[in-house]
Design a protein around this motif. Structure first.
Motif, PDB file in Angstrom:
ATOM      1  N   LYS A  64       0.827  -1.202   0.000  1.00 20.48           N
ATOM      2  CA  LYS A  64       0.000   0.000   0.000  1.00 20.48           C
ATOM      3  C   LYS A  64       0.865   1.258   0.000  1.00 20.48           C
ATOM      4  CE  LYS A  64      -4.143  -1.893   2.182  1.00 20.48           C
ATOM      5  NZ  LYS A  64      -5.101  -1.787   3.306  1.00 20.48           N
ATOM      6  N   GLY A  65       0.375   2.294  -0.664  1.00 21.22           N
ATOM      7  CA  GLY A  65       1.091   3.558  -0.700  1.00 21.22           C
ATOM      8  C   GLY A  65       0.749   4.410   0.502  1.00 21.22           C
ATOM      9  N   ASP A  66       1.058   3.907   1.700  1.00 18.92           N
ATOM     10  CA  ASP A  66       0.720   4.640   2.919  1.00 18.92           C
ATOM     11  C   ASP A  66       1.983   5.009   3.687  1.00 18.92           C
ATOM     12  OD1 ASP A  66       1.559   2.263   4.077  1.00 18.92           O
ATOM     13  OD2 ASP A  66      -0.431   1.666   4.772  1.00 18.92           O
ATOM     14  N   ASP A  67       1.804   5.678   4.825  1.00 19.31           N
ATOM     15  CA  ASP A  67       2.946   6.167   5.589  1.00 19.31           C
ATOM     16  C   ASP A  67       3.823   5.038   6.119  1.00 19.31           C
ATOM     17  OD1 ASP A  67       2.179   8.775   5.157  1.00 19.31           O
ATOM     18  OD2 ASP A  67       1.150   9.000   7.070  1.00 19.31           O
ATOM     19  N   LYS A  68       3.215   3.909   6.477  1.00 20.89           N
ATOM     20  CA  LYS A  68       4.014   2.797   6.994  1.00 20.89           C
ATOM     21  C   LYS A  68       4.941   2.248   5.916  1.00 20.89           C
ATOM     22  CE  LYS A  68       0.935   1.215  10.692  1.00 20.89           C
ATOM     23  NZ  LYS A  68       0.141   0.080  11.235  1.00 20.89           N
ATOM     24  N   TRP A  69       4.398   2.010   4.730  1.00 14.16           N
ATOM     25  CA  TRP A  69       5.238   1.483   3.657  1.00 14.16           C
ATOM     26  C   TRP A  69       6.223   2.535   3.157  1.00 14.16           C
ATOM     27  CZ3 TRP A  69       6.782  -3.038   2.052  1.00 14.16           C
ATOM     28  CH2 TRP A  69       6.060  -4.163   2.469  1.00 14.16           C
TER      29      TRP A  69
END
Length: 206
Positions: A64-69
């Protein structure tokens, strides 16, 4: 246990496989793309690094293109050695055999601590404790700082450990695994051993 924050595509493979694929891709990116990932793939008011979105969209990766990744990719980019000129098979940052907790202690140097009665970890015990206790954005920031510290010696690290620690912040077992590997490495060095001594450290099953 199903890793968090993977798309339906990436759920068809394990987190270790996703990290392995990403690790193999990073050294082949352009110098500019790697630099952009090291600075942070996602920024406020910025659509993000193109290389980040291309990797996220690739069927082999599918994260996923989220803050964690974004934090995982930033840490991996920081840990990626700079390819040597003419190297057709540049090295990625992921090494399943060298646990993240061990690298936080020895910086990737298997001879670290030998001949010293009081070996000093590259990441202090205080900083380790703060990182392991942190949640959310602070955890991600402290992992990035730790990656910058251990990257100075150019080691390969088990980046799947980093991913699990960031993705699963409410599962204490991942923090405990990092602490265990850190202190086993510290204990071995204090007793005159190195990273290859004894049998492999047993892993907790997922």
């Amino acid at each position: 246990m199903q890793p968090e924050a993977l798309t339906d595509v990436a759920k068809r493979v394990t987190l270790d496989q996703v990290i392995g694929h990403v690790s193999g891709a990073l050294p082949h990116l352009s110098t500019g793309d790697r630099a952009r990932l090291r600075r942070g793939p996602l920024k406020d008011g910025d659509v993000g690094a193109p290389a980040f979105w291309k990797l996220a969209a690739h069927e082999k990766y599918g994260f996923k293109g989220d803050d964690k990744w974004a934090a995982i990719l930033q840490a991996m980019a920081i840990l990626t050695p700079r390819p040597a000129d003419g190297d057709d098979n540049p090295k990625g940052p992921h090494d399943p055999s060298h646990k993240f907790g061990m690298a936080l202690c020895d910086g990737g140097d298997k001879s670290w601590g030998q001949g010293s009665a009081d070996p000093r970890p590259v990441l202090s015990e205080l900083r380790l404790a703060k990182m392991l206790a942190a949640k959310g954005e602070l955890r991600r920031e402290l992992v990035i700082r730790a990656a910058k510290i251990i990257a100075k010696s150019g080691p390969s690290v088990n980046c799947a450990d980093i991913a699990r620690f960031i993705l699963n912040e409410n599962i204490d077992e991942y923090a405990r695994q990092i602490a265990k590997h850190y202190y086993i490495r510290l204990s071995r060095a204090a007793n005159g051993g190195n990273a290859d001594d004894d049998k492999p450290i047993a892993e907790t099953q997922e």
